[in-house]
Design an enzyme around this catalytic site. Structure first.
Site, PDB file in Angstrom:
ATOM      1  N   GLN A  77       0.991  -1.210   0.162  1.00 24.07           N
ATOM      2  CA  GLN A  77       0.015   0.022   0.092  1.00 24.07           C
ATOM      3  C   GLN A  77       0.860   1.305  -0.052  1.00 24.07           C
ATOM      4  O   GLN A  77       0.579   2.268   0.561  1.00 24.07           O
ATOM      5  CB  GLN A  77      -0.872  -0.089   1.124  1.00 24.07           C
ATOM      6  CG  GLN A  77      -2.231  -0.830   1.001  1.00 24.07           C
ATOM      7  CD  GLN A  77      -3.001  -0.486  -0.182  1.00 24.07           C
ATOM      8  OE1 GLN A  77      -3.097   0.713  -0.528  1.00 24.07           O
ATOM      9  NE2 GLN A  77      -3.826  -1.362  -0.926  1.00 24.07           N
ATOM     10  N   SER A  78       1.921   1.212  -0.538  1.00 25.49           N
ATOM     11  CA  SER A  78       3.010   2.356  -0.536  1.00 25.49           C
ATOM     12  C   SER A  78       2.291   3.603  -1.283  1.00 25.49           C
ATOM     13  O   SER A  78       1.977   3.431  -2.468  1.00 25.49           O
ATOM     14  CB  SER A  78       4.233   1.969  -1.343  1.00 25.49           C
ATOM     15  OG  SER A  78       4.983   3.096  -1.732  1.00 25.49           O
ATOM     16  N   ASN A  79       2.363   4.588  -0.707  1.00 25.85           N
ATOM     17  CA  ASN A  79       1.805   5.954  -1.088  1.00 25.85           C
ATOM     18  C   ASN A  79       2.873   6.428  -2.131  1.00 25.85           C
ATOM     19  O   ASN A  79       2.501   7.122  -3.369  1.00 25.85           O
ATOM     20  CB  ASN A  79       1.672   7.017  -0.169  1.00 25.85           C
ATOM     21  CG  ASN A  79       0.700   6.750   0.800  1.00 25.85           C
ATOM     22  OD1 ASN A  79      -0.437   6.312   0.534  1.00 25.85           O
ATOM     23  ND2 ASN A  79       1.036   6.742   2.135  1.00 25.85           N
ATOM     24  N   CYS A  81       4.899   4.498  -4.064  1.00 28.42           N
ATOM     25  CA  CYS A  81       4.887   3.889  -5.420  1.00 28.42           C
ATOM     26  C   CYS A  81       3.405   4.376  -6.166  1.00 28.42           C
ATOM     27  O   CYS A  81       3.704   4.406  -7.407  1.00 28.42           O
ATOM     28  CB  CYS A  81       4.496   2.168  -4.790  1.00 28.42           C
ATOM     29  SG  CYS A  81       6.166   1.674  -4.662  1.00 28.42           S
TER      30      CYS A  81
END
Ligand SMILES: *Cc1c(COP(=O)(O)O)cnc(C)c1O
Length: 332
Positions: A77-79, A81
């Site tokens: 859930q990387s912001n 990325c």
């Protein structure tokens, strides 16, 4: 007049300057000093948050180097990325994401991952242990795939926290100077959630370069204070070596407020979720469970313990993260 800085090449991607807004109702209801939010959740609708500020510099460098593909890393859930995926599509650059995980999660993609998919990023899932042990090999394999067909790869580390990305929050300090003049405040501290340290490092460097004269504090949402001290000093040294800026790094202090990681990165306690709900109801501002909600909840506990006693104004950077809320829907 504030000194003007000479910035390296930068793309105009973020909707800046962002507003600086007081949480008047919430602070009055809770007997707190005035906490002002630097609304970096408003930097873009899809590429919202703090990473776009750093990527304005990283992606300018990628383009200058003639990159065809941008490679970067993060959690599922990387912001960071998601922001890279959206901006890559906006600029016509291919984006390849290495996400920490054994495989794509079950079920329909959610939150940030949905946007990674929609904007056409190529995703490789790599088990966290393998990624920690063999990062270089993983990168070399992905690069080789592109380079064998003549494509150039530009790689960005986790969170875009490197010498180049650091400029993003130096530029934000340029805005804060104007914000403080416009609102006539001299805050006792600038506080941010810290995950890979680049936001905090940029604020520290910017504050020193521009004579902002406000101490910067990071509330870590993973690892511990010692890790951040080392990471931030290392990134600042790389930045100094690359850009030769006139500040004494030895004079910069890494102020960490440790103790609010809770059960771990990307895990949020009921208390954090309840703080998110109460700010949402009283202000119409939404924090995320992984970074801003956890850090803001930590800030409230610190205020309760007497930190920043006597301060009339504090600045908290709302670094975004809204899409990370959705995977928590059942607990909200
Ligand atoms: C990445 C991120 C942070 C942390 O910023 P770093 O520069 O990595 O320390 C804080 N908040 C949000 C919402 C983020 O996505």
């Amino acid at each position: 007049m504030t000194p003007s800085l000479k910035y390296p090449p930068r793309l105009d991607l973020a909707r800046t300057p962002t507003p600086l807004q007081p949480l008047r109702r919430f602070c009055a209801e809770n007997n707190l000093p005035t906490i002002w939010l630097k609304r970096d959740d408003l930097t873009h609708s899809l590429a919202s948050g703090n990473k776009i500020r750093k990527l304005e510099f990283c992606l300018a460098e990628a383009q200058a180097q003639g990159a065809d593909v941008v490679l970067t890393y993060g959690g599922i859930q990387s912001n960071h990325c998601r922001t890279t995926a959206v901006l890559g599509a906006e600029l016509g650059l291919k984006v390849h994401l290495v996400l920490r995980g054994d495989a794509a999660p079950d079920g329909a993609p959610d939150g940030n991952l949905l946007l990674d998919n929609l904007t056409g990023a190529t995703i490789t899932y790599v088990n966290a242990r393998r990624l920690a042990k063999e990062a270089e090999r993983v990168e070399a394999e992905i690069r080789a795939g592109y380079e064998s067909s003549g494509q150039r790869v530009y790689s960005i580390p986790i969170g875009a926290s490197d010498a180049t990305g650091l400029w993003g929050y130096i530029a934000a300090c340029d805005e804060l100077i104007n914000d403080f003049m416009a609102t006539a405040i001299q805050p006792a501290a600038i506080i941010t959630a810290s995950g890979s340290g680049g936001t905090q490092a940029g604020l520290m460097a910017g504050s020193a370069l521009l004579g902002l004269n406000v101490p910067v504090f990071g509330i870590n949402v993973c690892d511990d204070a010692a890790w951040f001290e080392q990471k931030i000093q290392h990134d600042l040294q790389k930045w100094q070596a690359k850009y030769k800026q006139p500040i004494e790094l030895a004079e910069l202090v890494v102020n960490m407020i440790d103790g609010y990681v809770g059960e771990g990165y990307a895990r949020a306690s009921d208390e954090v979720l309840s703080t998110i709900k109460s700010v949402a109801r009283s202000e119409g501002v939404i924090f995320d469970p992984v970074y801003t909600g956890k850090a803001f909840n930590g800030l409230l506990k610190e205020l309760d313990k007497g930190r920043f006693a006597g301060a009339s104004d504090l600045v908290f950077i709302h670094t975004g993260g809204i899409f990370g809320l959705y995977p928590f829907r059942e607990r909200l």
